[in-house]
Design a protein around this motif. Sequence first.
Motif, mmCIF file in Angstrom:
data_model
loop_
_atom_site.group_PDB
_atom_site.id
_atom_site.type_symbol
_atom_site.label_atom_id
_atom_site.label_comp_id
_atom_site.label_asym_id
_atom_site.label_seq_id
_atom_site.Cartn_x
_atom_site.Cartn_y
_atom_site.Cartn_z
ATOM 1 N N PHE A 67 0.817 -1.208 0.000
ATOM 2 C CA PHE A 67 0.000 0.000 0.000
ATOM 3 C C PHE A 67 0.854 1.262 0.000
ATOM 4 O O PHE A 67 1.974 1.266 0.475
ATOM 5 N N ARG A 68 0.251 2.335 -0.496
ATOM 6 C CA ARG A 68 0.868 3.652 -0.478
ATOM 7 C C ARG A 68 0.208 4.446 0.647
ATOM 8 O O ARG A 68 -1.015 4.616 0.637
ATOM 9 N N PRO A 69 0.984 4.940 1.622
ATOM 10 C CA PRO A 69 0.371 5.732 2.698
ATOM 11 C C PRO A 69 -0.267 7.006 2.146
ATOM 12 O O PRO A 69 0.315 7.685 1.307
ATOM 13 N N GLU A 70 -1.454 7.301 2.589
ATOM 14 C CA GLU A 70 -2.163 8.533 2.227
ATOM 15 C C GLU A 70 -2.735 9.097 3.521
ATOM 16 O O GLU A 70 -2.495 8.583 4.587
ATOM 17 N N GLY A 71 -3.525 10.129 3.420
ATOM 18 C CA GLY A 71 -4.152 10.667 4.625
ATOM 19 C C GLY A 71 -3.128 11.257 5.577
ATOM 20 O O GLY A 71 -2.120 11.823 5.176
ATOM 21 N N LYS A 72 -3.412 11.080 6.865
ATOM 22 C CA LYS A 72 -2.542 11.623 7.905
ATOM 23 C C LYS A 72 -1.823 10.487 8.624
ATOM 24 O O LYS A 72 -2.231 9.343 8.552
ATOM 25 N N ARG A 73 -0.773 10.831 9.348
ATOM 26 C CA ARG A 73 -0.049 9.800 10.100
ATOM 27 C C ARG A 73 -0.916 9.145 11.162
ATOM 28 O O ARG A 73 -0.670 8.017 11.558
ATOM 29 N N SER A 74 -1.929 9.867 11.616
ATOM 30 C CA SER A 74 -2.779 9.354 12.696
ATOM 31 C C SER A 74 -3.909 8.453 12.194
ATOM 32 O O SER A 74 -4.671 7.933 12.996
ATOM 33 N N ASP A 75 -4.033 8.244 10.880
ATOM 34 C CA ASP A 75 -5.114 7.387 10.393
ATOM 35 C C ASP A 75 -4.561 6.180 9.634
ATOM 36 O O ASP A 75 -3.356 6.018 9.490
ATOM 37 N N SER A 76 -5.469 5.353 9.159
ATOM 38 C CA SER A 76 -5.100 4.111 8.463
ATOM 39 C C SER A 76 -5.434 4.169 6.982
ATOM 40 O O SER A 76 -5.676 3.146 6.352
ATOM 41 N N VAL A 77 -5.485 5.376 6.403
ATOM 42 C CA VAL A 77 -5.837 5.522 4.991
ATOM 43 C C VAL A 77 -4.613 5.242 4.123
ATOM 44 O O VAL A 77 -3.540 5.797 4.323
ATOM 45 N N TYR A 78 -4.825 4.354 3.160
ATOM 46 C CA TYR A 78 -3.794 3.973 2.198
ATOM 47 C C TYR A 78 -4.403 3.993 0.806
ATOM 48 O O TYR A 78 -5.617 4.097 0.658
ATOM 49 N N ALA A 79 -3.539 3.842 -0.201
ATOM 50 C CA ALA A 79 -4.018 3.773 -1.578
ATOM 51 C C ALA A 79 -3.368 2.595 -2.288
ATOM 52 O O ALA A 79 -2.271 2.165 -1.947
ATOM 53 N N LEU A 80 -4.078 2.078 -3.273
ATOM 54 C CA LEU A 80 -3.558 1.078 -4.194
ATOM 55 C C LEU A 80 -3.552 1.717 -5.562
ATOM 56 O O LEU A 80 -4.467 2.474 -5.878
ATOM 57 N N PRO A 81 -2.612 1.435 -6.432
ATOM 58 C CA PRO A 81 -1.387 0.688 -6.162
ATOM 59 C C PRO A 81 -0.299 1.618 -5.631
ATOM 60 O O PRO A 81 -0.503 2.825 -5.541
ATOM 61 N N THR A 82 0.851 1.048 -5.342
ATOM 62 C CA THR A 82 1.921 1.847 -4.759
ATOM 63 C C THR A 82 2.651 2.701 -5.776
ATOM 64 O O THR A 82 3.086 3.786 -5.463
ATOM 65 N N MET A 83 2.821 2.217 -6.993
ATOM 66 C CA MET A 83 3.615 2.961 -7.977
ATOM 67 C C MET A 83 3.075 2.787 -9.392
ATOM 68 O O MET A 83 2.353 1.844 -9.674
ATOM 69 N N GLY A 84 3.474 3.713 -10.248
ATOM 70 C CA GLY A 84 3.279 3.559 -11.686
ATOM 71 C C GLY A 84 1.864 3.553 -12.195
ATOM 72 O O GLY A 84 1.567 2.896 -13.181
ATOM 73 N N SER A 85 0.969 4.288 -11.558
ATOM 74 C CA SER A 85 -0.414 4.298 -11.997
ATOM 75 C C SER A 85 -1.024 5.668 -11.740
ATOM 76 O O SER A 85 -0.689 6.319 -10.763
#
Length: 156
Positions: A67-85
């Motif tokens: 996963f790619r970290p998104e959002g804030k450090r205090s939350d569990s929001v991530y994104a897919l994919p990590t690279m190249g999209s």
Amino acid sequence: MKEVELYLIDKGENCTIYTLQFLRDSDNEFEKFVSKFINSEDYSEDYTRIAALIQRIYTTGAQERLFRPEGKRSDSVYALPTMGSKLRLYCLRLSDKILILGNGGVKKTQKYDDDPELKGYVMTLQKFESLLKQGVDDGTVVISESEIETDNIFKL
């Protein structure tokens, strides 16, 4: 205020995958993402990569490196994919065994914050995670190693 509930997509040996279902909508958040991009000529490769990643996560677990970290450090929001999209699917990665898929779109700006649509998807997940934590605190939500138990209708 919108009413939303947690919707189980699939429970596997290594990962349980959920999404959000707004009560006023016929499709859940992940279905909305799929319907936008499954037949897209411009983003078919990106969509296929995300779909394959979700299958891999279901089979092997939601390891943080996928996963790619998104959002804030205090939350569990991530994104897919990590690279190249250019396509992003936002989610809450609560553990290696619990994943909540949200919605997503095409990343046209440097940061999701600069795109109102993408920012909205991230904020929805952040608000939902906050409500989940409140539910754990008040006993209406139980999060075990591999699943979330609740009958709550959450108000975002």
